[in-house]
Structure formats: structure tokens, C-alpha cells
Motif scaffolding. Structure first.
Motif, PDB file in Angstrom:
ATOM      1  N   THR A  53       2.227   9.427  -5.560  1.00 37.58           N
ATOM      2  CA  THR A  53       2.738  10.778  -5.315  1.00 37.58           C
ATOM      3  C   THR A  53       3.712  11.310  -6.753  1.00 37.58           C
ATOM      4  N   GLN A  73       0.965  -1.059  -0.186  1.00 36.50           N
ATOM      5  CA  GLN A  73       0.121   0.235   0.207  1.00 36.50           C
ATOM      6  C   GLN A  73       0.537   1.328   0.257  1.00 36.50           C
ATOM      7  N   GLN A  74       2.087   1.028   0.886  1.00 35.67           N
ATOM      8  CA  GLN A  74       3.212   2.358   0.240  1.00 35.67           C
ATOM      9  C   GLN A  74       3.852   2.646  -0.457  1.00 35.67           C
ATOM     10  N   ASP A 106       2.308   1.709  -3.455  1.00 33.26           N
ATOM     11  CA  ASP A 106       1.057   2.262  -4.095  1.00 33.26           C
ATOM     12  C   ASP A 106       0.979   3.616  -4.363  1.00 33.26           C
ATOM     13  N   GLU A 107       0.907   4.559  -2.676  1.00 35.33           N
ATOM     14  CA  GLU A 107       1.237   5.842  -3.259  1.00 35.33           C
ATOM     15  C   GLU A 107       2.394   6.095  -2.996  1.00 35.33           C
TER      16      GLU A 107
END
Length: 125
Positions: free
Chosen positions: A55, A47-48, A50-51
Motif C-alpha cells: 500500500t 502478512q499485514q 507485507d500488505e
């Protein structure tokens, strides 16, 4: 003559004690808990990632827009500060001396060569 019995077990197989079975169950439970913890951590890291990708994608788009804006501003600056007078004419700033009173008047040379730019008029060529 007798044939020896091959493969006959020499010792007896013993069963695991209840303490050994309990220890193996504890090891299995600990491994299951560790696997669940690692899977959860892997999901969080994904998830990190993907974020971070989202960004970075947004930052790259911002950079592209800023570069376009910079190119537009650079072109506007070049147009605003372009020289629009001939090479023989220029503005004299206050306090600046023009060059021709100091013996650099080239009008006689221009008249002499009448705009001829061939190297035949250059000495030594």
C-alpha cells in the motif's frame, strides 16, 4: 588413617510422582499451544506488514505522479500568466488611473540620459 569418601551421595534420589509428571506434561502442552499461537500471530502480522508495504509503495507512486502533474500544471499556469509586454507598457484596468498624468512622466529623463545607466549621473556618487 582412612580416606573419606568424596562424592558419595548422602541422600537418595527420589523419582517424580505421577502427579508431578502429569503437571510437567501440562506445562509442556501449554507452552506448545502458546508457541503455535505466537507463530500464527507472527505469520498474520507479517502478512499485514507485507500488505502495508505494498500500500505504501502504491501511495508513493501516486504521490510521484501527482507531483509531476503539479509541476506540469504550475509550468502551464506560469506560461499562461506570464507578462509579455515591456516594462514601460502595461494595460490599464477599467477605473484605474494611469500614472503619467500625475507628474511621473519619465520621457524627459530618458532623453536627458539617453539610456546611460552608469552611476555617473546619480548625484552624490
Amino acid at each position: 588413617m582412612s580416606i573419606p569418601l568424596i562424592g558419595r551421595p548422602l541422600g537418595r534420589h527420589r523419582r517424580l510422582t505421577s502427579a508431578e509428571v502429569a503437571a510437567l506434561h501440562r506445562q509442556k502442552d501449554a507452552a506448545t499451544i502458546a508457541a503455535i499461537r505466537y507463530a500464527t500471530e507472527a505469520t498474520e502480522l507479517q502478512q499485514q506488514l507485507d500488505e502495508a508495504g505494498i500500500t505504501i509503495s502504491g501511495l508513493l507512486e501516486d504521490l510521484r505522479v501527482e507531483r509531476e502533474e503539479g509541476s506540469r500544471l504550475k509550468a502551464a499556469l506560469a506560461n499562461a500568466t506570464s507578462v509579455s509586454v515591456g516594462c514601460g507598457v502595461r494595460d490599464i484596468w477599467p477605473g484605474e488611473e494611469p500614472t503619467h498624468p500625475h507628474g511621473l512622466d519619465v520621457t524627459t529623463l530618458r532623453a536627458r540620459f539617453n539610456g546611460n545607466t552608469s552611476p555617473s549621473h546619480v548625484p552624490g556618487l
